[in-house]
Enzyme design. Sequence first.
Site, mmCIF file in Angstrom:
data_model
loop_
_atom_site.group_PDB
_atom_site.id
_atom_site.type_symbol
_atom_site.label_atom_id
_atom_site.label_comp_id
_atom_site.label_asym_id
_atom_site.label_seq_id
_atom_site.Cartn_x
_atom_site.Cartn_y
_atom_site.Cartn_z
ATOM 1 N N GLU A 39 0.834 -1.201 0.000
ATOM 2 C CA GLU A 39 0.000 0.000 0.000
ATOM 3 C C GLU A 39 0.872 1.255 0.000
ATOM 4 O OE1 GLU A 39 -2.614 -0.187 3.322
ATOM 5 O OE2 GLU A 39 -3.778 -1.882 2.534
ATOM 6 N N ARG A 96 -6.780 7.460 -23.079
ATOM 7 C CA ARG A 96 -7.268 6.838 -24.314
ATOM 8 C C ARG A 96 -8.624 6.167 -24.128
ATOM 9 N NH1 ARG A 96 -1.829 3.783 -26.203
ATOM 10 N NH2 ARG A 96 -1.480 3.753 -23.951
ATOM 11 N N LYS A 194 -4.455 4.436 -42.279
ATOM 12 C CA LYS A 194 -4.197 3.079 -41.791
ATOM 13 C C LYS A 194 -5.450 2.509 -41.153
ATOM 14 C CE LYS A 194 -2.470 4.395 -37.197
ATOM 15 N NZ LYS A 194 -3.784 4.480 -36.621
ATOM 16 N N ARG A 196 -6.595 -0.330 -38.044
ATOM 17 C CA ARG A 196 -6.075 -1.013 -36.860
ATOM 18 C C ARG A 196 -6.938 -2.254 -36.603
ATOM 19 N NH1 ARG A 196 -3.001 1.374 -32.897
ATOM 20 N NH2 ARG A 196 -3.683 3.442 -33.546
ATOM 21 N N GLY A 227 4.610 0.606 -33.095
ATOM 22 C CA GLY A 227 4.202 -0.069 -34.323
ATOM 23 C C GLY A 227 3.694 0.889 -35.381
ATOM 24 N N THR A 228 2.879 1.848 -34.962
ATOM 25 C CA THR A 228 2.321 2.818 -35.904
ATOM 26 C C THR A 228 3.421 3.611 -36.596
ATOM 27 O OG1 THR A 228 0.258 3.057 -34.653
ATOM 28 C CG2 THR A 228 0.862 4.863 -36.113
#
EC number: 2.7.6.1
Length: 315
Positions: A39, A96, A194, A196, A227-228
């Site tokens: 904790e 995100r 692109k 995905r 990766g992109t």
Amino acid sequence: MPDMKLFAGNATPELAQRIANRLYTSLGDAAVGRFSDGEVSVQINENVRGGDIFIIQSTCAPTNDNLMELVVMVDALRRASAGRITAVIPYFGYARQDRRVRSARVPITAKVVADFLSSVGVDRVLTVDLHAEQIQGFFDVPVDNVFGSPILLEDMLQQNLENPIVVSPDIGGVVRARAIAKLLNDTDMAIIDKRRPRANVSQVMHIIGDVAGRDCVLVDDMIDTGGTLCKAAEALKERGAKRVFAYATHPIFSGNAVDNIRNSVIDEVIVCDTIPLSAEIKALKNVRTLTLSGMLAEAIRRISNEESISAMFEH
């Protein structure tokens, strides 16, 4: 005017120290550690009563640990009668997860985190390049979302780029790329289309724009697995690009990022220090870091002095 004090968790200690140095002050005395069961343990070791407090803490990996450190620090400072508490979150994790696509049965975790921070007593939030600017509306307190683009742009102008073109790695980044292109002597812009197929896997489809014989400047808000950007760079080189530079504010570098970047055709990856880099990433010769400490220090100074933040980005 209340005394300004800076405190930091364990997420971004080097950035926090750089900010303190820029403000000609020292970091506050706080012990942020763990109990034997894992904790979060926080002890504020100086008087903060009535103070104008800034806590510098990215909520990067380990995301939950760093978020809990921030929350527990806020609670400790609030209970110690701090006057105003500003959470300085250079990288805002969970950003995100900001919507339910097609009413899918998923949480809007960015809203959950915003509510969490507001509920424990954060009076204001200072962050950098939110993944989606509308996340500011999830908070019930003022949010200052500052931009890393001036720091990135300054570096671009020193690169001796030959016939440059700014490239957005996806449709969603067009606004960001257009803004950079305008500031970069109103240069041309290209877009990579692109698709995905699944999370963290990108497939480059085609390039909108002429990149042959030009230095390409890829711009994004973050690099996750890489990766992109790596596939984008391959597509650009296949279309005749001379050199490819990748600029991003947030260096997440998760998963196979090290191998992806090491084996990529990107000439250089330039990121900011909102997230500490691992030793493996630091060892890569084509990765370089810029500091946002000066910009964040100025934003903190302006907030403390009740001055305009938006004036920092007026051109």
